[in-house]
Design an enzyme around this catalytic site. Structure first.
Site, short mmCIF file in Angstrom:
data_model
loop_
_atom_site.label_atom_id
_atom_site.label_comp_id
_atom_site.label_asym_id
_atom_site.label_seq_id
_atom_site.Cartn_x
_atom_site.Cartn_y
_atom_site.Cartn_z
CB SER A 147 -0.85 -0.03 1.27
OG SER A 147 -1.46 1.22 1.53
CE1 TYR A 160 -5.20 -1.71 4.35
CE2 TYR A 160 -4.01 0.34 3.96
CZ TYR A 160 -4.61 -0.81 3.47
OH TYR A 160 -4.59 -1.05 2.11
P1 NAP Z 1 -11.70 -4.95 -1.29
O1 NAP Z 1 -12.57 -4.81 -2.49
O2 NAP Z 1 -12.25 -4.65 0.05
O3 NAP Z 1 -11.03 -6.38 -1.33
C1 NAP Z 1 -10.50 -7.02 -0.19
C2 NAP Z 1 -10.61 -8.51 -0.40
O4 NAP Z 1 -10.18 -9.20 0.77
C3 NAP Z 1 -12.05 -8.93 -0.66
O5 NAP Z 1 -12.07 -9.99 -1.57
C4 NAP Z 1 -12.46 -9.39 0.73
O6 NAP Z 1 -13.58 -10.25 0.76
C5 NAP Z 1 -11.20 -10.12 1.13
N1 NAP Z 1 -11.25 -10.45 2.54
C6 NAP Z 1 -11.37 -9.61 3.59
N2 NAP Z 1 -11.45 -10.31 4.73
C7 NAP Z 1 -11.41 -11.63 4.39
C8 NAP Z 1 -11.47 -12.85 5.11
N3 NAP Z 1 -11.59 -12.86 6.46
N4 NAP Z 1 -11.41 -14.01 4.44
C9 NAP Z 1 -11.31 -14.02 3.08
N5 NAP Z 1 -11.24 -12.90 2.34
C10 NAP Z 1 -11.29 -11.72 2.99
O7 NAP Z 1 -10.50 -3.94 -1.46
P2 NAP Z 1 -9.27 -3.94 -2.47
O8 NAP Z 1 -8.92 -2.52 -2.63
O9 NAP Z 1 -9.53 -4.75 -3.68
O10 NAP Z 1 -8.16 -4.61 -1.56
C11 NAP Z 1 -7.28 -5.63 -2.01
C12 NAP Z 1 -5.92 -5.43 -1.38
O11 NAP Z 1 -5.38 -4.22 -1.88
C13 NAP Z 1 -5.95 -5.30 0.14
O12 NAP Z 1 -4.84 -5.95 0.70
C14 NAP Z 1 -5.86 -3.80 0.33
O13 NAP Z 1 -5.34 -3.47 1.59
C15 NAP Z 1 -4.92 -3.44 -0.78
N6 NAP Z 1 -4.90 -2.04 -1.18
C16 NAP Z 1 -5.99 -1.41 -1.64
C17 NAP Z 1 -5.90 -0.08 -1.98
C18 NAP Z 1 -7.07 0.71 -2.49
O14 NAP Z 1 -6.94 1.92 -2.64
N7 NAP Z 1 -8.20 0.11 -2.79
C19 NAP Z 1 -4.70 0.59 -1.89
C20 NAP Z 1 -3.59 -0.08 -1.43
C21 NAP Z 1 -3.70 -1.41 -1.08
P3 NAP Z 1 -15.06 -9.63 1.04
O15 NAP Z 1 -15.50 -9.04 -0.25
O16 NAP Z 1 -15.83 -10.82 1.47
O17 NAP Z 1 -14.90 -8.61 2.13
#
Ligand code: NAP
Length: 255
Positions: A147, A160
């Site tokens: 991130s 986080y």
């Molecule tokens: P997201 O749409 O919230 O995706 C997160 C994923 O993790 C979803 O598939 C979620 O499932 C899954 N997850 C959460 N808790 C879980 C559990 N207990 N068991 C199994 N799966 C679980 O957000 P995203 O942005 O795509 O995030 C993906 C990664 O990118 C994360 O590590 C996040 O920190 C990182 N990231 C995101 C951003 C951003 O700006 N969006 C920036 C930097 C890093 P559910 O749908 O069931 O919750």
């Protein structure tokens, strides 16, 4: 396909992607499958939408339902994939959660929930696949999703920020030990991407405007913006990259 284009091919490879049902994980599944990998997507809910998108690019996708807040899921995931594929070649540690709250009010329960999934699971799932790779001598690719808060402190997300700084640190630590086994451990640090993770932020018009004004590219990132970096780090093209956290951020860190 010539020899150099071939460097990016994932034909006959098997990949595990956590958090595969939505957002960046879904984008990564589509990219790796389009490049030829059979992708096993782990999620606690149905991955039907991901399956549809993977089919559109002519790829192969198998869903594994598991709640990753329970670390005992690690063994069952490895067993399930190993029963259906010759070997695991690529692991993408993408699943992650964020809890927005003033540091002064953070509870131990929320701290543990964030660090267990974003940090502890990443380490022990990586360890589990690396044991297989060291035993069979063939190596593999680990891609951790870091991130901007692997580099910065952020606002109202202390657990986080701590967990994502740990991801960058662990990416280097594991690379130092495992590069000798032909295991590439690297990370992608997405910038501000339009997914569920940032819904709350994007719904706050003042924070939304602040974030947008600081991104040189002038827009939020998308799951599609992850395609190139994911394929690169999963493929032979990145064979001599070890322990690096690569930003895909529209220039955020350049400011
Ligand atoms: P997201 O749409 O919230 O995706 C997160 C994923 O993790 C979803 O598939 C979620 O499932 C899954 N997850 C959460 N808790 C879980 C559990 N207990 N068991 C199994 N799966 C679980 O957000 P995203 O942005 O795509 O995030 C993906 C990664 O990118 C994360 O590590 C996040 O920190 C990182 N990231 C995101 C951003 C951003 O700006 N969006 C920036 C930097 C890093 P559910 O749908 O069931 O919750």
């Amino acid at each position: 396909m010539n020899q150099i284009q071939n460097l990016f091919s994932l034909e006959n490879k098997t990949a595990i992607v956590t958090g595969a049902n939505t957002g960046l994980g879904q984008g990564i599944c589509v990219a790796l499958a389009a490049a030829g990998a059979h992708v096993f997507g782990v999620a606690r809910r149905s991955c039907d939408e991901t399956l549809e998108k993977v089919k559109e690019v002519g790829g192969e996708f198998t869903e594994i339902i598991a709640d990753l807040s329970d670390l005992s899921a690690i063994d069952s995931i490895i067993k399930e994939v190993s029963a259906k594929a010759d070997r695991i070649d690529i692991l993408v540690n993408n699943a992650g959660i964020i809890k927005r709250c003033d540091a002064i009010d953070v509870t131990m329960e929320d701290w543990d929930a964030v660090t267990d999934l974003n940090e502890k699971l990443v380490f022990f799932l990586s360890q589990a696949v690396a044991k297989q790779w060291i035993a069979d001598g063939k190596g593999g690719k680990i891609i951790n999703i870091a991130s901007m808060l692997s580099f910065q402190g952020g606002i109202r997300v202390p657990a986080y920020a701590a967990s994502k700084s740990a991801v960058a640190g662990m990416t280097k630590a594991l690379a130092n030990e495992w590069a000798q086994y032909n295991i590439n451990v690297n990370a992608i640090a997405p910038g501000y991407m339009a997914t569920n993770n940032t819904t709350q932020l994007r719904n706050d018009s003042s924070r939304n405007d602040d974030v947008l004004a600081r991104i040189p590219a002038g827009r939020w990132g998308t799951p599609e913006d992850m395609y190139g970096a994911a394929i690169f780090l999963a493929s032979e093209a990145s064979a001599y990259m070890n322990g690096f956290t690569m930003a895909v951020d529209g220039g955020w860190l350049a400011r």
